[in-house]
Design an enzyme around this catalytic site. Structure first.
Site, PDB file in Angstrom:
ATOM      1  N   GLN A  98       1.016  -1.288  -0.525  1.00 17.16           N
ATOM      2  CA  GLN A  98       0.194   0.251  -0.131  1.00 17.16           C
ATOM      3  C   GLN A  98       1.008   1.546   0.154  1.00 17.16           C
ATOM      4  OE1 GLN A  98      -3.649  -0.246   3.176  1.00 17.16           O
ATOM      5  NE2 GLN A  98      -2.150  -2.454   3.682  1.00 17.16           N
ATOM      6  N   ASN A  99       2.186   1.197   0.360  1.00 19.10           N
ATOM      7  CA  ASN A  99       2.862   2.296   0.189  1.00 19.10           C
ATOM      8  C   ASN A  99       3.862   2.659  -0.806  1.00 19.10           C
ATOM      9  OD1 ASN A  99       2.979   2.002   2.883  1.00 19.10           O
ATOM     10  ND2 ASN A  99       5.371   1.258   3.214  1.00 19.10           N
ATOM     11  N   ASP A 101       6.454   4.384  -0.946  1.00 20.62           N
ATOM     12  CA  ASP A 101       7.761   5.040  -0.815  1.00 20.62           C
ATOM     13  C   ASP A 101       8.883   4.768  -1.748  1.00 20.62           C
ATOM     14  OD1 ASP A 101       8.502   2.319   0.342  1.00 20.62           O
ATOM     15  OD2 ASP A 101       7.629   3.603   2.214  1.00 20.62           O
ATOM     16  N   HIS A 116      -1.668   1.328  -4.290  1.00 22.06           N
ATOM     17  CA  HIS A 116      -1.307   2.559  -3.932  1.00 22.06           C
ATOM     18  C   HIS A 116      -1.220   3.856  -5.026  1.00 22.06           C
ATOM     19  CE1 HIS A 116      -3.752   1.989  -0.305  1.00 22.06           C
ATOM     20  NE2 HIS A 116      -4.699   2.418  -0.791  1.00 22.06           N
ATOM     21  N   CYS A 127      -1.345  14.910 -21.540  1.00 23.93           N
ATOM     22  CA  CYS A 127      -0.961  13.914 -22.574  1.00 23.93           C
ATOM     23  C   CYS A 127      -0.628  12.191 -21.970  1.00 23.93           C
ATOM     24  CB  CYS A 127      -0.104  14.075 -22.892  1.00 23.93           C
ATOM     25  SG  CYS A 127       1.641  14.230 -22.263  1.00 23.93           S
ATOM     26  N   THR A 186       0.515  -3.353   8.553  1.00 20.91           N
ATOM     27  CA  THR A 186      -1.038  -2.500   8.319  1.00 20.91           C
ATOM     28  C   THR A 186      -1.973  -3.126   9.043  1.00 20.91           C
ATOM     29  OG1 THR A 186      -2.711  -2.591   6.199  1.00 20.91           O
ATOM     30  CG2 THR A 186      -1.628  -4.495   6.626  1.00 20.91           C
ATOM     31  N   ASN A 211       3.069  -7.281  13.269  1.00 16.76           N
ATOM     32  CA  ASN A 211       2.833  -5.512  13.515  1.00 16.76           C
ATOM     33  C   ASN A 211       3.023  -5.440  15.030  1.00 16.76           C
ATOM     34  OD1 ASN A 211       0.680  -3.221  14.163  1.00 16.76           O
ATOM     35  ND2 ASN A 211       0.363  -3.831  12.396  1.00 16.76           N
ATOM     36  N   ALA A 230       8.862  -4.139  12.957  1.00 15.12           N
ATOM     37  CA  ALA A 230       9.247  -5.048  11.680  1.00 15.12           C
ATOM     38  C   ALA A 230      10.668  -5.263  10.981  1.00 15.12           C
ATOM     39  CB  ALA A 230       8.244  -4.104  10.032  1.00 15.12           C
TER      40      ALA A 230
END
Ligand code: NAD
Length: 248
Positions: A98-99, A101, A116, A127, A186, A211, A230
């Site tokens: 979902q990141n 970066d 995303h 264009c 997440t 998590n 993480a």
């Protein structure tokens, strides 16, 4: 729990990771929500698509400050690197993130579905040409398309925009064919991304969750919960999966 998680990954024919803002926190990028989240400092309206079209200069000032001057300096951490090593060793087949970066790719992951989109690409609103951010001159805002002179927009999903293809279909397909899905950092509160783990579970996947705290998946969807940061969890898991791997 680590032994159980490692055994499930080794046994599976196909393994994917589903990552969120939490995997990048130890790279210095805060999540959006929660106590230290970005939205405690900024009103997210500047990345709402209709607002952006009406107030491009104002939006771009914040976009540059947050997503490029600040996020742009971040480096991948041991959790991103552990996933890249797992892919190299055939223990992981894809990352659904979902990141925005680009840190999975910077760590060396090859198959990354950016649900995303990404901040590392700018797209022309007229264009539709796309440019790596490094090719764009930043002296003036909003930055303009070198081809047609129209405004550029970061190629990530703003509030009010649909999920881009092929990332959407690829992520759904990956969730449906994975035998193990590893959720990392997440909260499961952002829709429609939050549905991905449910799709995997419906097709019989084992859900491993990493998590610092329980989420809406824990106790409901998750089979193996590995609590902790993480970087620490993924280093320990990699040691069990591939003991001879160089230190991350
Ligand atoms: P979220 O902000 O809703 O939740 C973050 C989760 O990470 C929480 O459950 C939290 O407990 C956990 N977490 C925090 N630090 C952690 C750590 N060190 N180790 C493990 N877990 C940790 O994040 P989300 O579910 O990804 O949703 C936010 C949305 O905002 C995403 O969809 C994403 O597009 C976007 N976002 C992206 C970035 C980025 O690109 N790095 C940063 C912020 C937000």
């Amino acid at each position: 729990m680590y032994t159980k998680a490692a055994a499930a990954i080794k046994k599976a024919g196909r393994v994917a990771a589903f990552t969120g803002a939490g995997i990048s926190v130890e790279s210095g990028i805060p999540p959006f929500r929660g106590e230290n989240g970005l939205w405690t400092q900024y009103d997210p309206v500047f990345i709402e698509i209709n607002y952006f079209h009406r107030h491009r200069l104002e939006s771009w000032r914040l976009i540059r400050e947050i997503f490029y001057d600040f996020f742009g300096k971040a480096e991948p951490n041991a959790a991103h690197k552990a996933l890249a090593v797992m892919e190299q060793k055939g223990l992981l087949h894809a990352v659904i993130t979902q990141n925005i970066d680009n840190l999975h790719q910077a760590a060396g992951s090859k198959v990354v579905h950016e649900f995303h989109g990404t901040a590392s690409i700018l797209a022309c609103l007229k264009c539709r040409a796309k440019y790596p951010v490094s090719e764009i001159v930043w002296e003036e805002l909003p930055p303009v398309c070198p081809g047609c002179g129209n405004s550029l927009k970061p190629d990530f999903v703003f509030f009010g925009e649909p999920i881009p293809e092929p990332a959407n279909s690829n992520s759904i397909r990956e969730a449906e064919i994975s035998e193990v899905l590893i959720l990392i950092g997440t909260s499961g509160e952002v829709m429609p991304a939050a549905r991905i783990p449910y799709l995997a579970k419906q097709k019989g996947a084992v859900i491993i969750e990493v998590n610092i705290e329980p989420t809406i998946y824990t106790g409901k969807l998750t089979d193996i919960f590995l609590p902790g940061k993480a970087t620490e969890v993924m280093k320990r898991l990699l040691e069990m999966l591939a003991p001879a791997s160089p230190a991350l």
